[in-house]
Design an enzyme around this catalytic site. Structure first.
Site, PDB file in Angstrom:
ATOM      1  CE  LYS A 278      -4.536   1.351   1.956  1.00 20.85           C
ATOM      2  NZ  LYS A 278      -5.361   1.093   3.035  1.00 20.85           N
ATOM      3  CD  GLU A 363     -19.800  -3.680   8.238  1.00 20.53           C
ATOM      4  OE1 GLU A 363     -18.740  -2.628   7.712  1.00 20.53           O
ATOM      5  OE2 GLU A 363     -19.821  -4.801   7.837  1.00 20.53           O
ATOM      6  NE  ARG A 391     -21.008  -3.895   5.154  1.00 19.24           N
ATOM      7  CZ  ARG A 391     -20.496  -4.493   3.887  1.00 19.24           C
ATOM      8  NH1 ARG A 391     -21.017  -3.918   2.766  1.00 19.24           N
ATOM      9  NH2 ARG A 391     -19.755  -5.621   4.088  1.00 19.24           N
TER      10      ARG A 391
END
Length: 625
Positions: A278, A363, A391
Site C-alpha cells: 500500500k 458489521e 449492513r
C-alpha cells in the site's frame, strides 16, 4: 519522447503496447495519481498499490466486454485513468465531477457500483453465472483486498462460487492492510501463505548452488514439488473449490501479465493471490499508509500536514467520551468493525486494550458480538458509521432490540459525508432505527450535546443510537464531567410567535439564524425517539405552523415521527418537513451540497416562505395561503 499515458484513451490503446513498455507506463500512471489526488484529496495509498495490477488486468482482459468488479473501490483511480477519464481526474470527488468509487452510470468500464466492502465476489459470480446461462464467453473478475475478505459476505460468495462451475476469477490483493491494521485469524493465515515468497527466493539461490551436485539437485527438485503442493493445493481456497495460484508479486507487471494470461484460458473458479504494498511509489505513503489512506489536498513534496483547528470533531468528542466513560465504569467495552482511526478509538485501544475489540470488516458480527457481551452484564459501545449500520440491520432488530439489550451505537458520519457521496451518506438511520421497538435515537446539535447524550444513552437499560456528523461542530466548549442530559427531553432555545422550528441535530444553528428573521420559536428536540410529547403538545397548541428540520431523509424520519405524534394527540397542525428528499445525494463539498438541498439558513428560510408565503409578515397579519 512522448509520454505513453497521454495516448491511452481506452484499454484498447493499452493493449496495442508491447509488454516491455508496461513498466514505464506504470511509473507514469503512479506519477499521475500523485499529481491528481494531492490536488483533490481522496483514497491514495490503496490506489498507488494497485497500479501494476490494474495495468495487467486491462492488458490481458477484453474490457469492457470482460467484467472487472473492484471491491470497495478504494483502488480504482488508475482504472479510471486508463478508461477514458484521465482528463477529468481534476474533478474527482468534486460536485458534478468524477465519483471516488466505481459507478455504472459514469462509465461502461465500471461493471458494478461499489463502495461498501466485500460485495465483489458475489457480483462477479452473478455475472459469470449469467455468461454461462447465455452462452457468452465473457469473463468475470473480482478484485478484493485482504481486509474486505474478513467479511462474512465474501465467504458466502466463495462458498457458492466453489461449487458453481462458473468461470470466475477472484484476485486477492493482499497488502496486509485495510483502513486500520488487519486483524483476525485470516490475516495470520495469509501471512503463512506469504512465506511462499521467501521460499521462492530461497529456491533461486539454492538452485544456483546445487546445480553442480546432481544428486542433491534432484533431491531439491523433489522437495520443491512437495513444498509447492503443500503451499498451493492445501489452501483454504482450494478446499472451497478454487484453483489457487500464488502468492505472486503484485508490482511485477510482466509476471502479472503472464499469470493472468494463463488464468484467462482456465476454466472453473480460479483464485489468484497477489501481494502488493500500500502506498507503493510514494515513500511517505509506504511508511504511513493509514494517514495516506484518504488524505485531503496536500503538497507531494511535503506530504500530509496535520490541520490546525481549535474545534474538535464529533469523532474526537466521541473518542474522549469513550475513554472517560471507560475509566469510570469497568463494564464498558468498545467494538469497531475495522474503523479504529475513523471512529476515533486509537487512544481507547491503547489505554484499554483488554476492552477494545476490532472485529474486522464484519458489521453483522460486531452487532451480535455486542449483544453477547450485553447478555453477560457488560456495557458494549459499538462505534460504527451510519452507512455501515445498514449492513447489520437484521442483527440490530433480532439480536439487540428484540432482546432489549443495553447496547450503545455511536453512529458517526450521520447526514451528509461530502466527497464520499451516496454510498457513505448517513441519511437513513433515523428512519430505519426509530421504527424498531425498544430502540431510541439521540440527535445532538453540537459537540457538548454529543458528549452529554452519549452519557444519556449509556445510562439506559435498552439499546440507543447517538448519531453525529462528520467533521467539526460549531466549537462549543465541552463539559468535563459525564453528566447526562434528561432522557427524551427537548429544550426550547428561542421563544417566538406563530412559527416554531423543531430541530433534530446540528441544523439547530442554521435554524436559529432563520428564527431571528421570522421571529420563530426554536426547539432543540434532541431525541427523534422518544419524542418529548409534552413539549411537542405545548408548542403545537401555541403556534400556527410547525417546521421540522433534520439532516436525514424526510420519508420516515423525525418529521414523520412528529406528524404521527400529532395525529395520536388529535392535534391538527400545519407542518412542513424539511430534510433530504427521496433521492440519493451526490458527492461534493458538504457546504455546497447543503446549499443545493436547501438546508442552509438561506435555503431553510426560502423553503418556509415558499410554503407559507405570508409567514414573513408580522404575526398579527399572518394568514395561511
Amino acid at each position: 519522447m512522448d509520454a505513453l499515458l497521454e495516448h491511452i484513451q481506452s484499454p484498447s490503446h493499452l493493449r496495442k503496447l508491447s509488454r516491455e513498455s508496461l513498466k514505464g507506463l506504470s511509473i507514469e500512471l503512479r506519477e499521475r495519481l500523485i499529481e491528481t489526488v494531492s490536488q483533490t484529496g481522496g483514497h491514495f495509498s490503496s490506489n498507488l498499490g494497485t497500479v501494476e495490477l490494474t495495468l495487467a488486468l486491462h492488458y490481458v482482459f477484453n474490457t469492457p466486454e470482460d467484467r472487472l468488479v473492484w471491491d470497495v473501490g478504494h483502488q480504482t483511480y488508475a482504472h479510471k485513468i486508463l478508461t477514458g477519464r484521465n482528463a477529468r481526474m481534476g474533478s474527482l470527488r468534486q460536485l458534478g465531477g468524477l465519483s471516488g468509487f466505481p459507478r455504472r452510470e459514469e462509465s461502461i468500464y465500471d461493471a458494478f457500483g461499489t463502495a461498501h466492502s466485500s460485495t465483489s465476489i458475489s457480483a462477479a459470480l452473478g455475472m459469470a453465472a449469467a455468461a454461462k446461462l447465455t452462452g457468452s464467453q465473457r469473463k468475470a473478475v473480482a478484485i478484493i483486498g485482504d481486509g474486505a475478505l474478513t467479511a462474512g459476505m465474501a465467504y458466502e460468495a466463495l462458498n457458492n462460487a466453489g461449487t458453481s462451475n462458473c468461470d470466475v476469477l477472484v484476485i486477492l490483493n493482499d497488502n496486509d492492510m485495510s483502513i486500520s491494521p488487519p486483524v483476525g485469524a485470516l490475516n495470520q493465515y495469509l501471512a503463512e501463505l506469504m512465506s511462499g515468497r521467501f521460499y521462492a527466493e530461497a529456491k533461486k539461490l539454492g538452485g544456483q548452488m546445487l546445480r553442480n551436485a546432481p544428486p542433491l539437485f534432484a533431491l531439491a527438485r523433489h522437495l520443491e514439488q512437495q513444498t509447492q503442493t503443500l503451499i498451493q493445493s492445501n489452501t483454504i481456497f482450494e478446499k472451497l473449490g478454487f484453483t489457487y495460484t500464488g502468492p505472486i508479486d503484485g508490482h511485477d507487471v510482466d509476471g502479472l501479465v503472464v499469470a493472468l494470461e494463463k488464468l484467462f484460458k482456465a476454466k472453473g473458479p480460479q483464485f489468484l493471490h497477489v501481494v502488493t504494498r500500500k502506498g507503493k511509489g510514494y515513500e511517505k505513503a509506504e511508511i504511513d499508509p493509514i494517514t495516506y489512506h484518504g488524505p485531503g489536498k496536500f503538497n507531494p513534496s511535503v506530504g500530509v500536514v496535520g490541520a490546525v483547528s481549535t474545534k474538535l470533531t464529533f469523532t474526537q468528542v466521541f473518542g474522549q467520551w469513550l475513554c472517560d466513560a471507560a475509566a469510570k465504569d469497568p463494564r464498558l467495552v468498545a467494538i469497531t468493525p475495522a474503523m479504529r482511526e475513523g471512529s476515533g478509538m486509537v487512544e481507547f485501544s491503547q489505554r484499554f486494550p483488554n476492552r477494545y475489540h476490532d472485529v474486522g470488516i464484519a458489521e453483522q458480527h460486531a452487532v451480535t458480538f455486542a449483544a453477547g457481551l450485553a447478555c453477560e452484564g457488560l456495557k458494549p459501545v459499538v462505534a460504527i458509521y451510519s452507512t455501515f449500520l445498514q449492513r447489520a440491520y437484521d442483527q440490530l432488530i433480532h439480536d439487540v432490540a428484540l432482546q432489549n439489550l443495553p447496547v450503545v451505537f455511536a453512529l458517526d458520519r450521520a447526514g451528509l459525508v461530502g466527497a464520499d457521496g451516496p454510498t457513505h451518506a448517513g441519511m437513513f438511520d433515523i428512519a430505519f432505527v426509530r421504527c424498531i421497538p425498544n430502540m431510541s435515537v439521540a440527535c445532538p446539535a453540537d459537540e457538548n450535546e454529543c458528549r452529554q447524550l452519549l452519557s444519556s444513552a449509556y445510562a439506559q437499560d435498552h439499546p440507543v443510537t447517538v448519531r453525529y456528523p462528520r467533521g467539526a461542530g460549531v466549537g462549543v466548549e465541552l463539559q468535563k464531567d459525564l453528566a447526562p442530559l434528561p432522557f427524551g427531553k427537548a429544550q426550547v432555545v428561542r421563544q417566538g410567535e406563530g412559527l416554531a422550528i423543531l430541530c433534530f441535530g446540528p441544523l439547530l444553528y442554521e435554524a436559529q439564524k432563520v428564527a431571528q428573521s421570522l421571529n420563530a420559536t426554536v426547539v432543540n428536540m434532541r431525541w427523534a425517539k422518544p419524542l418529548d410529547l409534552q413539549t411537542l403538545r405545548e408548542i403545537a397548541q401555541s403556534h400556527d405552523r410547525l417546521v421540522t428540520l433534520e439532516d436525514g431523509t424526510r420519508m420516515g424520519g423525525a418529521g414523520s415521527a412528529v406528524l404521527e405524534a400529532l395525529q395520536d394527540m388529535k392535534i391538527s397542525s400545519q407542518v412542513l418537513i424539511m430534510g433530504f428528499e427521496d433521492e440519493f445525494t451526490e458527492h461534493g463539498d458538504p457546504g455546497l451540497l447543503m446549499q443545493q438541498y436547501g438546508l442552509t439558513a438561506t435555503g431553510i428560510q426560502r423553503g418556509i416562505e415558499a410554503h407559507w408565503p405570508m409567514v414573513q409578515v408580522a404575526p398579527s397579519l399572518r394568514r395561511v395561503v
